[in-house]
Design an enzyme around this catalytic site. Structure first.
Site, PDB file in Angstrom:
ATOM      1  N   ARG A   1       1.537   1.857  -3.599  1.00  0.00           N
ATOM      2  CA  ARG A   1       0.334   2.360  -4.293  1.00  0.00           C
ATOM      3  C   ARG A   1       0.102   3.826  -3.936  1.00  0.00           C
ATOM      4  O   ARG A   1      -0.246   4.637  -4.775  1.00  0.00           O
ATOM      5  CB  ARG A   1      -0.916   1.562  -3.882  1.00  0.00           C
ATOM      6  CG  ARG A   1      -0.829   0.070  -4.010  1.00  0.00           C
ATOM      7  CD  ARG A   1      -1.315  -0.416  -5.353  1.00  0.00           C
ATOM      8  NE  ARG A   1      -0.283  -0.392  -6.360  1.00  0.00           N
ATOM      9  CZ  ARG A   1       0.760  -1.230  -6.413  1.00  0.00           C
ATOM     10  NH1 ARG A   1       0.933  -2.160  -5.508  1.00  0.00           N
ATOM     11  NH2 ARG A   1       1.648  -1.132  -7.372  1.00  0.00           N
TER      12      ARG A   1
ATOM     13  N   ILE B   1     -10.031   3.464  -4.246  1.00  0.00           N
ATOM     14  CA  ILE B   1      -9.444   3.993  -3.007  1.00  0.00           C
ATOM     15  C   ILE B   1      -8.585   5.225  -3.305  1.00  0.00           C
ATOM     16  O   ILE B   1      -8.020   5.814  -2.389  1.00  0.00           O
ATOM     17  CB  ILE B   1      -8.635   2.912  -2.248  1.00  0.00           C
ATOM     18  CG1 ILE B   1      -7.485   2.362  -3.098  1.00  0.00           C
ATOM     19  CG2 ILE B   1      -9.561   1.787  -1.795  1.00  0.00           C
ATOM     20  CD1 ILE B   1      -6.576   1.383  -2.340  1.00  0.00           C
ATOM     21  N   ASP B   2      -8.498   5.613  -4.583  1.00  0.00           N
ATOM     22  CA  ASP B   2      -7.749   6.828  -4.903  1.00  0.00           C
ATOM     23  C   ASP B   2      -8.597   8.066  -4.585  1.00  0.00           C
ATOM     24  O   ASP B   2      -9.790   7.951  -4.272  1.00  0.00           O
ATOM     25  CB  ASP B   2      -7.286   6.803  -6.371  1.00  0.00           C
ATOM     26  CG  ASP B   2      -8.451   6.840  -7.361  1.00  0.00           C
ATOM     27  OD1 ASP B   2      -9.299   7.745  -7.257  1.00  0.00           O
ATOM     28  OD2 ASP B   2      -8.518   5.958  -8.250  1.00  0.00           O
TER      29      ASP B   2
ATOM     30  N   HIS C   1     -14.898   1.277  -0.443  1.00  0.00           N
ATOM     31  CA  HIS C   1     -13.735   0.417  -0.163  1.00  0.00           C
ATOM     32  C   HIS C   1     -12.620   1.170   0.553  1.00  0.00           C
ATOM     33  O   HIS C   1     -11.483   0.706   0.586  1.00  0.00           O
ATOM     34  CB  HIS C   1     -13.220  -0.220  -1.460  1.00  0.00           C
ATOM     35  CG  HIS C   1     -14.167  -1.244  -2.020  1.00  0.00           C
ATOM     36  ND1 HIS C   1     -14.056  -1.775  -3.285  1.00  0.00           N
ATOM     37  CD2 HIS C   1     -15.261  -1.843  -1.468  1.00  0.00           C
ATOM     38  CE1 HIS C   1     -15.037  -2.653  -3.486  1.00  0.00           C
ATOM     39  NE2 HIS C   1     -15.779  -2.705  -2.407  1.00  0.00           N
TER      40      HIS C   1
ATOM     41  N   GLN D   1     -15.748   2.516  -5.828  1.00  0.00           N
ATOM     42  CA  GLN D   1     -15.003   1.391  -5.255  1.00  0.00           C
ATOM     43  C   GLN D   1     -13.525   1.728  -5.203  1.00  0.00           C
ATOM     44  O   GLN D   1     -12.732   0.967  -4.663  1.00  0.00           O
ATOM     45  CB  GLN D   1     -15.194   0.138  -6.120  1.00  0.00           C
ATOM     46  CG  GLN D   1     -16.624  -0.321  -6.214  1.00  0.00           C
ATOM     47  CD  GLN D   1     -16.812  -1.308  -7.358  1.00  0.00           C
ATOM     48  OE1 GLN D   1     -16.663  -2.515  -7.200  1.00  0.00           O
ATOM     49  NE2 GLN D   1     -17.128  -0.798  -8.534  1.00  0.00           N
TER      50      GLN D   1
ATOM     51  N   CYS E   1       0.152   6.836  15.924  1.00  0.00           N
ATOM     52  CA  CYS E   1      -1.222   7.325  15.769  1.00  0.00           C
ATOM     53  C   CYS E   1      -1.317   8.741  16.352  1.00  0.00           C
ATOM     54  O   CYS E   1      -0.996   8.940  17.535  1.00  0.00           O
ATOM     55  CB  CYS E   1      -2.204   6.395  16.482  1.00  0.00           C
ATOM     56  SG  CYS E   1      -3.887   7.068  16.506  1.00  0.00           S
TER      57      CYS E   1
ATOM     58  N   TYR F   1       0.823  -1.218   0.000  1.00  0.00           N
ATOM     59  CA  TYR F   1       0.000   0.000   0.000  1.00  0.00           C
ATOM     60  C   TYR F   1       0.858   1.270   0.000  1.00  0.00           C
ATOM     61  O   TYR F   1       0.450   2.283  -0.571  1.00  0.00           O
ATOM     62  CB  TYR F   1      -1.011  -0.029   1.158  1.00  0.00           C
ATOM     63  CG  TYR F   1      -2.125  -1.006   0.869  1.00  0.00           C
ATOM     64  CD1 TYR F   1      -3.162  -0.660   0.008  1.00  0.00           C
ATOM     65  CD2 TYR F   1      -2.098  -2.298   1.388  1.00  0.00           C
ATOM     66  CE1 TYR F   1      -4.155  -1.572  -0.311  1.00  0.00           C
ATOM     67  CE2 TYR F   1      -3.088  -3.213   1.073  1.00  0.00           C
ATOM     68  CZ  TYR F   1      -4.123  -2.848   0.219  1.00  0.00           C
ATOM     69  OH  TYR F   1      -5.097  -3.751  -0.111  1.00  0.00           O
TER      70      TYR F   1
ATOM     71  N   CYS G   1      -6.281   3.662  12.920  1.00  0.00           N
ATOM     72  CA  CYS G   1      -5.571   3.063  14.049  1.00  0.00           C
ATOM     73  C   CYS G   1      -6.288   1.786  14.476  1.00  0.00           C
ATOM     74  O   CYS G   1      -7.489   1.805  14.738  1.00  0.00           O
ATOM     75  CB  CYS G   1      -5.494   4.056  15.216  1.00  0.00           C
ATOM     76  SG  CYS G   1      -4.619   3.359  16.636  1.00  0.00           S
TER      77      CYS G   1
ATOM     78  N   GLY H   1     -16.772   1.929 -15.559  1.00  0.00           N
ATOM     79  CA  GLY H   1     -15.461   1.292 -15.415  1.00  0.00           C
ATOM     80  C   GLY H   1     -15.366   0.283 -14.286  1.00  0.00           C
ATOM     81  O   GLY H   1     -14.356   0.241 -13.590  1.00  0.00           O
TER      82      GLY H   1
HETATM   83  N1  APR Z   1     -12.874   3.155 -19.466  1.00  0.00           N
HETATM   84  C1  APR Z   1     -13.941   2.422 -19.058  1.00  0.00           C
HETATM   85  N2  APR Z   1     -13.842   1.192 -18.543  1.00  0.00           N
HETATM   86  C2  APR Z   1     -12.603   0.666 -18.452  1.00  0.00           C
HETATM   87  C3  APR Z   1     -11.439   1.369 -18.853  1.00  0.00           C
HETATM   88  C4  APR Z   1     -11.611   2.665 -19.386  1.00  0.00           C
HETATM   89  N3  APR Z   1     -10.572   3.412 -19.797  1.00  0.00           N
HETATM   90  N4  APR Z   1     -10.356   0.576 -18.602  1.00  0.00           N
HETATM   91  C5  APR Z   1     -10.829  -0.561 -18.073  1.00  0.00           C
HETATM   92  N5  APR Z   1     -12.188  -0.520 -17.981  1.00  0.00           N
HETATM   93  C6  APR Z   1     -13.083  -1.518 -17.397  1.00  0.00           C
HETATM   94  C7  APR Z   1     -12.698  -2.954 -17.648  1.00  0.00           C
HETATM   95  O1  APR Z   1     -13.276  -3.416 -18.860  1.00  0.00           O
HETATM   96  C8  APR Z   1     -13.313  -3.649 -16.441  1.00  0.00           C
HETATM   97  O2  APR Z   1     -14.660  -4.029 -16.678  1.00  0.00           O
HETATM   98  O3  APR Z   1     -12.995  -1.340 -15.994  1.00  0.00           O
HETATM   99  C9  APR Z   1     -13.311  -2.567 -15.368  1.00  0.00           C
HETATM  100  C10 APR Z   1     -12.311  -2.804 -14.242  1.00  0.00           C
HETATM  101  O4  APR Z   1     -12.693  -3.953 -13.540  1.00  0.00           O
HETATM  102  P1  APR Z   1     -11.886  -4.478 -12.263  1.00  0.00           P
HETATM  103  O5  APR Z   1     -10.434  -4.538 -12.590  1.00  0.00           O
HETATM  104  O6  APR Z   1     -12.538  -5.729 -11.815  1.00  0.00           O
HETATM  105  O7  APR Z   1     -12.065  -3.299 -11.205  1.00  0.00           O
HETATM  106  P2  APR Z   1     -13.300  -2.952 -10.275  1.00  0.00           P
HETATM  107  O8  APR Z   1     -14.588  -3.321 -10.917  1.00  0.00           O
HETATM  108  O9  APR Z   1     -13.115  -1.558  -9.833  1.00  0.00           O
HETATM  109  O10 APR Z   1     -13.028  -3.928  -9.049  1.00  0.00           O
HETATM  110  C11 APR Z   1     -13.880  -3.866  -7.952  1.00  0.00           C
HETATM  111  O11 APR Z   1     -12.511  -5.376  -6.747  1.00  0.00           O
HETATM  112  O12 APR Z   1     -10.387  -6.108  -6.240  1.00  0.00           O
HETATM  113  C12 APR Z   1     -11.461  -5.401  -5.780  1.00  0.00           C
HETATM  114  O13 APR Z   1     -11.453  -3.746  -4.121  1.00  0.00           O
HETATM  115  C13 APR Z   1     -11.114  -3.958  -5.465  1.00  0.00           C
HETATM  116  O14 APR Z   1     -12.497  -1.992  -5.715  1.00  0.00           O
HETATM  117  C14 APR Z   1     -12.014  -3.149  -6.366  1.00  0.00           C
HETATM  118  C15 APR Z   1     -13.126  -4.121  -6.675  1.00  0.00           C
END
Ligand code: APR
Length: 240
Positions: free
Chosen positions: A65, A99-100, A115, A97, A142, A62, A123, A182
């Site tokens: 990241r 965390i940024d 998330h 979802q 902390c 982390y 803490c 996304g």
């Molecule tokens: N524009 C739109 N969609 C996009 C782009 C883009 N430029 N780039 C990628 N994608 C899509 C991909 O096609 C995919 O469906 O974004 C999606 C990303 O999916 P994941 O990687 O599964 O991410 P997310 O859905 O945010 O994951 C959910 O899973 O691992 C945990 O806690 C983590 O918050 C996260 C959660």
């Protein structure tokens, strides 16, 4: 069918963003080719058990990241969503979802981080949450209880309960329009929001590179920075 309801007809828009919304800012998504989880065993870096067994490894993951995030900037999708929040005559609830902090830096006045947030620490002793831009480790203190080595990233790991679910379930039930941007829709309970919205009659739109499943009324294909910006401009009645 008209897919662009007028923003003058005020309604409650609920937006759920996932890592695809930040992809064009240079932050890797989680799944798929080149995804963040591709190079890591989730169970070794993103569970309470992993943190107990190997705190230094988890903190390092982390910490890296966090430092990468500090070099990134919001993209056009973040800015467009913020504009929608500010200019839509009805309510807009933004659930992420991610965390940024790119929605905040993109100008969003309110963001529900289900998330958690990478730029906050929590803490494990007193439970207090603080802003955090530095690396965390055994020497971290902390600011509230002054205990040493008790800070963890304020993120929700696998096996932990996402935040604000009661409030956000209620808001989603009230939505007239639901947009998923996304996200692969593979992780629950976030993946359930569309089902809640749909069951209550909301129009559901998916913005993604590829369609996740058939539950949405409309699928808008393409990179979020382009598609979301165009959609928000059109929705708000702006000329481009
Ligand atoms: N524009 C739109 N969609 C996009 C782009 C883009 N430029 N780039 C990628 N994608 C899509 C991909 O096609 C995919 O469906 O974004 C999606 C990303 O999916 P994941 O990687 O599964 O991410 P997310 O859905 O945010 O994951 C959910 O899973 O691992 C945990 O806690 C983590 O918050 C996260 C959660």
């Amino acid at each position: 069918m008209n897919t662009k309801p007028s923003s003058r007809a005020s309604g409650h828009i609920v937006i759920l963003t996932g890592s695809g919304g930040s992809a064009e800012s240079g932050i890797p998504t989680f799944r798929g080719a080149g995804g963040l989880w591709g190079g890591h065993d989730v169970m070794k870096v993103a569970t309470p058990r992993a943190f107990c067994a190997q705190p230094q490894l988890v903190q390092r993951f982390y910490n890296e990241r966090r430092q990468i995030l500090l070099t990134k900037e919001p993209n056009a999708a973040h800015h467009a969503i913020a504009r929608l929040q500010k200019e839509h005559s009805g309510r807009v609830t933004l659930i992420t979802q991610n965390i940024d902090d790119l929605h905040e830096r993109g100008g969003s006045p309110e963001v529900w981080h289900i998330h958690g947030e990478l730029l906050k620490s929590r803490c494990t002793h007193c439970g207090m949450i603080h802003a955090c831009r530095e690396d965390l480790g055994p020497a971290s203190v902390c600011p509230s209880c002054h205990g040493t080595g008790r800070l963890r990233p304020h993120v929700v790991w696998f096996g932990e309960t996402p935040l604000f679910l009661e409030e956000l379930d209620a808001r989603t039930r009230d939505a007239t329009l639901f947009a998923a941007i996304g996200t692969s829709g593979l992780v629950y309970p976030a993946a359930n929001f569309v089902h809640i919205a749909r069951s209550r009659g909301a129009r559901c739109i998916e913005f993604n590179l590829e369609s996740s499943d058939g539950v949405f009324d409309e699928f808008i294909a393409g990179p979020a920075a382009q598609t979301v910006t165009a959609w928000v401009d059109s929705f708000l009645g702006h000329t481009r």
